[in-house]
Design a protein around this motif. Structure first.
Motif, PDB file in Angstrom:
ATOM      1  N   LEU A   1      34.249  40.220  43.609  1.00  0.00           N
ATOM      2  CA  LEU A   1      34.027  39.265  44.688  1.00  0.00           C
ATOM      3  C   LEU A   1      34.494  37.904  44.203  1.00  0.00           C
ATOM      4  CD1 LEU A   1      32.797  38.669  47.512  1.00  0.00           C
ATOM      5  CD2 LEU A   1      30.647  38.128  46.330  1.00  0.00           C
ATOM      6  N   LEU A   2      35.435  37.312  44.938  1.00  0.00           N
ATOM      7  CA  LEU A   2      35.968  35.999  44.591  1.00  0.00           C
ATOM      8  C   LEU A   2      35.395  34.952  45.529  1.00  0.00           C
ATOM      9  CD1 LEU A   2      39.780  36.858  44.175  1.00  0.00           C
ATOM     10  CD2 LEU A   2      37.913  37.204  42.542  1.00  0.00           C
ATOM     11  N   ARG A   3      35.253  33.744  45.002  1.00  0.00           N
ATOM     12  CA  ARG A   3      34.842  32.596  45.810  1.00  0.00           C
ATOM     13  C   ARG A   3      35.972  31.579  45.793  1.00  0.00           C
ATOM     14  NH1 ARG A   3      29.655  29.243  46.902  1.00  0.00           N
ATOM     15  NH2 ARG A   3      30.455  27.116  47.036  1.00  0.00           N
ATOM     16  N   MET A   4      36.452  31.230  46.987  1.00  0.00           N
ATOM     17  CA  MET A   4      37.479  30.205  47.134  1.00  0.00           C
ATOM     18  C   MET A   4      36.840  28.950  47.701  1.00  0.00           C
ATOM     19  SD  MET A   4      40.780  32.250  48.681  1.00  0.00           S
ATOM     20  CE  MET A   4      39.872  33.368  49.750  1.00  0.00           C
ATOM     21  N   GLU A   5      36.888  27.861  46.946  1.00  0.00           N
ATOM     22  CA  GLU A   5      36.451  26.584  47.489  1.00  0.00           C
ATOM     23  C   GLU A   5      37.487  26.111  48.509  1.00  0.00           C
ATOM     24  OE1 GLU A   5      33.540  25.633  46.764  1.00  0.00           O
ATOM     25  OE2 GLU A   5      33.164  26.813  44.948  1.00  0.00           O
TER      26      GLU A   5
ATOM     27  N   ALA B   1      40.134  25.786  44.728  1.00  0.00           N
ATOM     28  CA  ALA B   1      39.686  26.389  43.470  1.00  0.00           C
ATOM     29  C   ALA B   1      39.190  27.811  43.719  1.00  0.00           C
ATOM     30  CB  ALA B   1      38.588  25.543  42.842  1.00  0.00           C
ATOM     31  N   VAL B   2      39.447  28.700  42.756  1.00  0.00           N
ATOM     32  CA  VAL B   2      39.091  30.111  42.886  1.00  0.00           C
ATOM     33  C   VAL B   2      38.298  30.537  41.657  1.00  0.00           C
ATOM     34  CG1 VAL B   2      39.953  32.467  43.181  1.00  0.00           C
ATOM     35  CG2 VAL B   2      41.201  30.544  44.203  1.00  0.00           C
ATOM     36  N   ALA B   3      37.241  31.323  41.878  1.00  0.00           N
ATOM     37  CA  ALA B   3      36.448  31.841  40.765  1.00  0.00           C
ATOM     38  C   ALA B   3      35.985  33.253  41.090  1.00  0.00           C
ATOM     39  CB  ALA B   3      35.244  30.946  40.492  1.00  0.00           C
ATOM     40  N   VAL B   4      35.887  34.091  40.068  1.00  0.00           N
ATOM     41  CA  VAL B   4      35.284  35.415  40.216  1.00  0.00           C
ATOM     42  C   VAL B   4      33.777  35.241  40.087  1.00  0.00           C
ATOM     43  CG1 VAL B   4      35.095  37.742  39.277  1.00  0.00           C
ATOM     44  CG2 VAL B   4      37.306  36.559  39.242  1.00  0.00           C
ATOM     45  N   VAL B   5      33.034  35.586  41.142  1.00  0.00           N
ATOM     46  CA  VAL B   5      31.577  35.430  41.089  1.00  0.00           C
ATOM     47  C   VAL B   5      30.861  36.763  40.913  1.00  0.00           C
ATOM     48  CG1 VAL B   5      31.551  33.284  42.405  1.00  0.00           C
ATOM     49  CG2 VAL B   5      31.412  35.466  43.616  1.00  0.00           C
ATOM     50  N   GLY B   6      31.551  37.865  41.172  1.00  0.00           N
ATOM     51  CA  GLY B   6      30.914  39.165  41.018  1.00  0.00           C
ATOM     52  C   GLY B   6      31.916  40.229  40.625  1.00  0.00           C
TER      53      GLY B   6
ATOM     54  N   PHE C   1      30.696  31.243  53.712  1.00  0.00           N
ATOM     55  CA  PHE C   1      29.291  31.178  53.313  1.00  0.00           C
ATOM     56  C   PHE C   1      29.149  30.095  52.253  1.00  0.00           C
ATOM     57  CE2 PHE C   1      25.671  32.775  50.697  1.00  0.00           C
ATOM     58  CZ  PHE C   1      24.704  32.837  51.685  1.00  0.00           C
ATOM     59  N   ASP C   2      28.092  29.298  52.346  1.00  0.00           N
ATOM     60  CA  ASP C   2      27.833  28.242  51.371  1.00  0.00           C
ATOM     61  C   ASP C   2      29.039  27.307  51.243  1.00  0.00           C
ATOM     62  OD1 ASP C   2      26.112  26.992  49.447  1.00  0.00           O
ATOM     63  OD2 ASP C   2      27.323  27.860  47.843  1.00  0.00           O
ATOM     64  N   ASN C   3      29.668  27.004  52.378  1.00  0.00           N
ATOM     65  CA  ASN C   3      30.825  26.100  52.435  1.00  0.00           C
ATOM     66  C   ASN C   3      31.980  26.569  51.553  1.00  0.00           C
ATOM     67  OD1 ASN C   3      29.721  24.367  54.309  1.00  0.00           O
ATOM     68  ND2 ASN C   3      28.901  22.954  52.803  1.00  0.00           N
ATOM     69  N   ALA C   4      32.157  27.876  51.475  1.00  0.00           N
ATOM     70  CA  ALA C   4      33.262  28.451  50.708  1.00  0.00           C
ATOM     71  C   ALA C   4      33.680  29.755  51.371  1.00  0.00           C
ATOM     72  CB  ALA C   4      32.859  28.687  49.253  1.00  0.00           C
ATOM     73  N   ILE C   5      34.856  30.241  50.989  1.00  0.00           N
ATOM     74  CA  ILE C   5      35.347  31.526  51.469  1.00  0.00           C
ATOM     75  C   ILE C   5      35.150  32.562  50.371  1.00  0.00           C
ATOM     76  CG2 ILE C   5      37.357  32.825  52.225  1.00  0.00           C
ATOM     77  CD1 ILE C   5      36.489  30.852  54.310  1.00  0.00           C
ATOM     78  N   TYR C   6      34.510  33.669  50.728  1.00  0.00           N
ATOM     79  CA  TYR C   6      34.346  34.793  49.807  1.00  0.00           C
ATOM     80  C   TYR C   6      35.295  35.903  50.231  1.00  0.00           C
ATOM     81  CZ  TYR C   6      30.119  32.636  47.912  1.00  0.00           C
ATOM     82  OH  TYR C   6      29.233  31.789  47.290  1.00  0.00           O
ATOM     83  N   ILE C   7      35.897  36.578  49.239  1.00  0.00           N
ATOM     84  CA  ILE C   7      36.862  37.635  49.540  1.00  0.00           C
ATOM     85  C   ILE C   7      36.760  38.727  48.488  1.00  0.00           C
ATOM     86  CG2 ILE C   7      38.732  36.475  48.259  1.00  0.00           C
ATOM     87  CD1 ILE C   7      40.670  37.590  50.410  1.00  0.00           C
ATOM     88  N   GLY C   8      36.924  39.971  48.935  1.00  0.00           N
ATOM     89  CA  GLY C   8      36.918  41.091  48.010  1.00  0.00           C
ATOM     90  C   GLY C   8      38.276  41.268  47.361  1.00  0.00           C
ATOM     91  N   ASN C   9      38.260  41.643  46.087  1.00  0.00           N
ATOM     92  CA  ASN C   9      39.489  41.925  45.343  1.00  0.00           C
ATOM     93  C   ASN C   9      39.211  43.132  44.456  1.00  0.00           C
ATOM     94  OD1 ASN C   9      42.049  41.730  44.189  1.00  0.00           O
ATOM     95  ND2 ASN C   9      41.345  40.314  42.601  1.00  0.00           N
ATOM     96  N   SER C  10      39.547  44.330  44.963  1.00  0.00           N
ATOM     97  CA  SER C  10      39.168  45.586  44.308  1.00  0.00           C
ATOM     98  C   SER C  10      37.649  45.612  44.154  1.00  0.00           C
ATOM     99  CB  SER C  10      39.895  45.739  42.976  1.00  0.00           C
ATOM    100  OG  SER C  10      41.297  45.808  43.195  1.00  0.00           O
ATOM    101  N   ALA C  11      37.139  45.686  42.919  1.00  0.00           N
ATOM    102  CA  ALA C  11      35.692  45.757  42.710  1.00  0.00           C
ATOM    103  C   ALA C  11      35.075  44.388  42.483  1.00  0.00           C
ATOM    104  CB  ALA C  11      35.382  46.662  41.526  1.00  0.00           C
TER     105      ALA C  11
ATOM    106  N   LEU D   1      24.956  37.699  51.054  1.00  0.00           N
ATOM    107  CA  LEU D   1      26.080  38.358  51.706  1.00  0.00           C
ATOM    108  C   LEU D   1      25.944  39.868  51.601  1.00  0.00           C
ATOM    109  CD1 LEU D   1      28.950  36.108  50.313  1.00  0.00           C
ATOM    110  CD2 LEU D   1      28.183  36.198  52.692  1.00  0.00           C
ATOM    111  N   LEU D   2      26.309  40.557  52.685  1.00  0.00           N
ATOM    112  CA  LEU D   2      26.320  42.015  52.715  1.00  0.00           C
ATOM    113  C   LEU D   2      27.744  42.493  52.444  1.00  0.00           C
ATOM    114  CD1 LEU D   2      24.108  42.512  55.894  1.00  0.00           C
ATOM    115  CD2 LEU D   2      23.407  42.912  53.522  1.00  0.00           C
ATOM    116  N   LEU D   3      27.910  43.245  51.360  1.00  0.00           N
ATOM    117  CA  LEU D   3      29.212  43.774  50.972  1.00  0.00           C
ATOM    118  C   LEU D   3      29.263  45.261  51.295  1.00  0.00           C
ATOM    119  CD1 LEU D   3      29.535  42.205  47.381  1.00  0.00           C
ATOM    120  CD2 LEU D   3      29.994  41.121  49.592  1.00  0.00           C
ATOM    121  N   GLU D   4      30.352  45.689  51.906  1.00  0.00           N
ATOM    122  CA  GLU D   4      30.573  47.111  52.155  1.00  0.00           C
ATOM    123  C   GLU D   4      31.532  47.617  51.089  1.00  0.00           C
ATOM    124  OE1 GLU D   4      31.942  46.314  56.053  1.00  0.00           O
ATOM    125  OE2 GLU D   4      30.001  45.391  56.482  1.00  0.00           O
ATOM    126  N   VAL D   5      31.100  48.621  50.302  1.00  0.00           N
ATOM    127  CA  VAL D   5      31.862  49.000  49.115  1.00  0.00           C
ATOM    128  C   VAL D   5      32.100  50.504  49.058  1.00  0.00           C
ATOM    129  CG1 VAL D   5      30.884  47.045  47.846  1.00  0.00           C
ATOM    130  CG2 VAL D   5      29.829  49.304  47.609  1.00  0.00           C
TER     131      VAL D   5
END
Length: 752
Positions: A209-213, A217-222, A197-207, A243-247
């Protein structure tokens, strides 16, 4: 010519060859000097470092990785505007330039073309050979069972796959359709809950949300611990705005959905326990034996947003597919196995869709999505419930299925399935890219193995690979990607002139003779627009044979995102004075993310007549419309193709093009042979016109990247003052009764 110098003793794996464009004024003045490279986080990523002597001249940098010999996949390619490079720290005022290159083949000598485009349209190209190291694949992707190798067909609409996995700390994996790994995650996280999404990979890490360029490059966005979230699970899906997150939370297991924007900010939340309980109580049932908080009573594994009726569609593996109103959360319909527990409750049974004879309801399904033509697509695993009683039936086969949902008759009719005689009881996915182009993932077929299959539009299998797996972790879900034309964007704070309201008028027929309008929104924020389809009200302007009942459809790519027959009054239409003049006319109010959109105007029940397609920018947001196109039929007299647009704020450089003959390359059987175009101001005066594009501005159009393919086609470049304008495409051969389909395009040249 672009000059690149190599330091003595530089790595032998990097070799350059340079080519220069004709009339490259700024290209001749600008030197780009190579100073070194930096290995990326994985063998699939490199960073090339340069110094540019006049960085203000540079407009974009593009890299293209050539496929391996014998491959028919589209080359992986990405374009960086200098504004993006500057915002990311890859270009500074001193001219220090860093170019991230991703998607390289591992353990291979990659041929990469770098294209530098300058602000006058000139460019230079540099061929780079980059030798990469081996990737130690912890999954099983390097040793597949090739049921069918990638065929030589170029009809498949996609060439890259996002494999959502948990087989290593490099989740996820991007693979091409040849089966070669082209990118892996860089966050050190193992989680199948990922999305592009938005030319990046988003991935869940416990609670979190990380964004991988894609450059690593990696950043915690949520971080959602304040919402008592403990885990992001299963899938991340595209939503209405983000993005729809299932939590999971401390109290609810796999039954809460969050929508967040690209920066991780919470937009909306749905608690399916509350929603289902409220419906059951309202219907006179006690929900306590069905909705059991703290246990996996629901098992949400995917979601989809349906724009045509503002609906959130949720897959509950234990129970059903359930559709709820996006705003209120009220249940709209339920589709599932009627022998399961949910159907025993009259309050839920009241929402059930009927499945006609010849169709099967999904059981234990995964990967719900909405297709380009507004149908429901999912992977039907055929596996009954594990926590509800009665559990329902199980089947001995698993199918991808597509349904047409009829809310008037409350039916779900199966219109597509695919039988590979394969069982995959859990996980798995199917997605449709272009019409009838599918990617199917049997996540844990008996063997056990994961199997991915690509189908092109004629139903032919293009590839089929199997990978050993103990469970779902090898390929939980597989999603088609387009890595052949990635373009990075950054929101600009100020603009010069902008395109605001745009319109197209033509005679609306049937088949290819409908009116099609395209437009592009840039920036990083959403924009609210109104799209109108007019017909009856045009009679007051002296037009005969107007379209009696226009119907509008709005698409993002091949995905239908909104449609309307007779407009519904809304505050936006009233506030902006955009209520159509006739009740049979169409109007859509929609918030759109940056991207390309297509509006189609046709007559109800195949009727014909003059129609007007309009797009209005009502948001005033920083995102802007940079391009509009109208396609329709051109004949004689008043049956010409008319496009209207407004230049706002400041003078704007525009490029206007009229295509005809080249449309034959895109399946149009009767293109206009010799189009001409003229632009008129609000006084009806022609301010600029052109018949054949090479007549007056060949050099300027070529340097700007807007050369036409056929000499008979028309194009012009002009600087227009703020105000309304009308572009008209006519037929130069009208005297000999020529006619055909034409495409009118208007570009904001300052944003190209």
């Amino acid at each position: 010519m672009l000059y690149i110098s190599l330091p003595i003793g530089f790595l032998a794996g990097l070799i350059f060859a340079t080519a220069s464009s004709v009339n490259a004024t700024l290209a001749d003045q600008t030197t780009v000097t190579f100073i070194g490279r930096v290995e990326g986080a994985t063998p699939f990523i490199q960073q090339l470092n340069f110094v540019v002597n006049q960085p203000a001249n540079l407009k974009t940098v593009q890299f293209t990785i050539q496929p391996k010999p014998g491959s028919v996949t589209r080359p992986l390619s990405a374009t960086y505007p200098t504004a993006y490079l500057s915002a990311r720290g890859f270009l500074d005022l001193a001219g220090n330039l860093k170019v991230p290159v991703f998607g390289l083949y591992a353990n291979f000598r990659n041929s990469v073309t770098l294209r530098y485009t300058f602000s006058d349209g000139s460019f230079n190209e540099t061929t780079v050979l980059i030798t990469t190291t081996r990737y130690a694949d912890p999954c099983s992707y390097r040793d597949p069972t090739v049921v069918q190798a990638r065929t030589s067909s170029t009809s498949l609409s996609y060439d890259y796959l996002l494999l959502k996995n948990e087989c290593s700390d490099n989740s996820p994996t991007i693979m091409d359709t040849d089966g070669a790994i082209r990118w892996v995650g860089t966050s050190g996280t193992s989680n199948a809950a990922t999305a592009f999404f938005d030319n990046a990979i988003y991935i869940g890490n416990s609670a979190q949300l990380l964004r991988m360029e894609l450059d690593g490059a990696v950043a915690v966005v949520g971080d959602y611990r304040n919402l008592r979230v403990t885990e992001l699970h299963h899938n991340i899906d595209p939503g209405k705005y983000g993005l729809l997150l299932e939590v999971d939370t401390a109290t609810d297991v796999e039954s809460i959905i969050l929508e967040v924007d690209k920066d991780g900010n919470l937009l909306k939340a749905w608690n399916m326990a509350d929603i289902v309980s409220a419906a059951m109580i309202a219907g006179g049932d006690d929900p306590s034996t069905f909705v059991r908080r703290g246990v996996n009573w629901f098992h949400n594994n995917s979601c989809a947003y349906r724009a045509s009726d503002d609906t959130l569609i949720v897959s509950s593996r234990e129970n059903f597919v359930i559709a709820i109103d996006y705003q209120s959360g009220a249940i709209k319909w339920i589709l599932g196995d009627t022998s399961k527990a949910w159907y025993q409750f009259p309050s839920l049974r009241a929402f059930a869709l009927t499945v006609p004879a010849g169709s099967l309801a999904p059981i234990g399904q995964h990967a719900v999505s909405i297709t380009y033509n507004d149908k429901l697509l999912l992977f039907d695993n055929g596996n009954n419930s594990r926590t509800q009683v009665p559990p329902g039936i199980s089947r001995t086969f698993a199918y991808p299925r597509k349904y047409a949902i009829d809310l008037v008759n409350k039916t779900a009719t199966e219109i597509f399935n695919y039988d590979q005689s394969t069982v995959s009881e859990i996980c798995s996915s199917v997605y449709e890219d272009a019409p009838d182009n599918y990617l199917i993932d049997y996540s844990i077929a008996r063997g056990p193995f994961a199997e991915i299959v690509g189908l092109q539009a004629d139903g032919q299998k293009v590839f089929d690979y199997k990978y050993p797996t103990p469970s779902c972790q090898e390929i939980f879900n597989a999603f088609p990607l387009h890595f052949d034309q990635i373009r990075f964007q950054v929101e600009a704070p100020d603009f010069a002139g902008t395109l605001t309201n745009i319109s197209g008028r033509d005679f609306v027929g049937t088949g290819n003779d409908v009116v099609i309008g395209g437009f592009i929104i840039t920036g990083s924020t959403s924009k609210e627009v109104v799209v109108r389809g007019l017909g009856p009200s045009l009679a007051q302007f002296g037009l005969n044979q107007v379209l009696s009942d226009p119907i509008l459809s709005l698409y993002s790519g091949s995905q239908l995102i909104a449609a309307n027959d007779d407009y519904v009054p809304s505050a936006q239409l009233v506030d902006h004075g955009l209520i159509p003049g006739n009740a049979r006319e169409s109007g859509i109010v929609v918030m759109l993310n940056p991207g390309s959109y297509t509006a189609v105007l046709r007559g109800k029940n195949g009727t014909a007549g003059f129609g007007l397609l309009e797009v209005y920018d009502i948001s005033g947001a920083a995102a802007q419309i940079i391009n509009v196109s109208i396609r329709g039929r051109v004949e004689s007299a008043n049956k010409v193709l008319i496009g209207g647009f407004i230049v706002a704020t400041n003078p704007m450089e525009v490029i206007v093009r009229a295509s005809g003959p080249t449309l034959a390359n895109f399946g149009i059987t009767d293109p206009l042979t010799d189009p001409a175009v003229a632009v008129y101001n609000s006084n009806g005066t022609a301010v600029v016109s052109n018949n054949n594009w090479k007549e007056t501005q060949q050099v300027e159009l070529t340097n700007a990247g807007f050369a036409m393919v056929d000499d008979r086609e028309a194009a012009l470049l002009a600087i227009l003052s703020p105000g309304p304008y009308t572009a008209i495409v006519t037929d130069q051969l009208a005297a000999i009764d020529s006619h055909g389909i034409a495409l009118l395009e208007v570009y904001n040249a300052g944003t190209q």
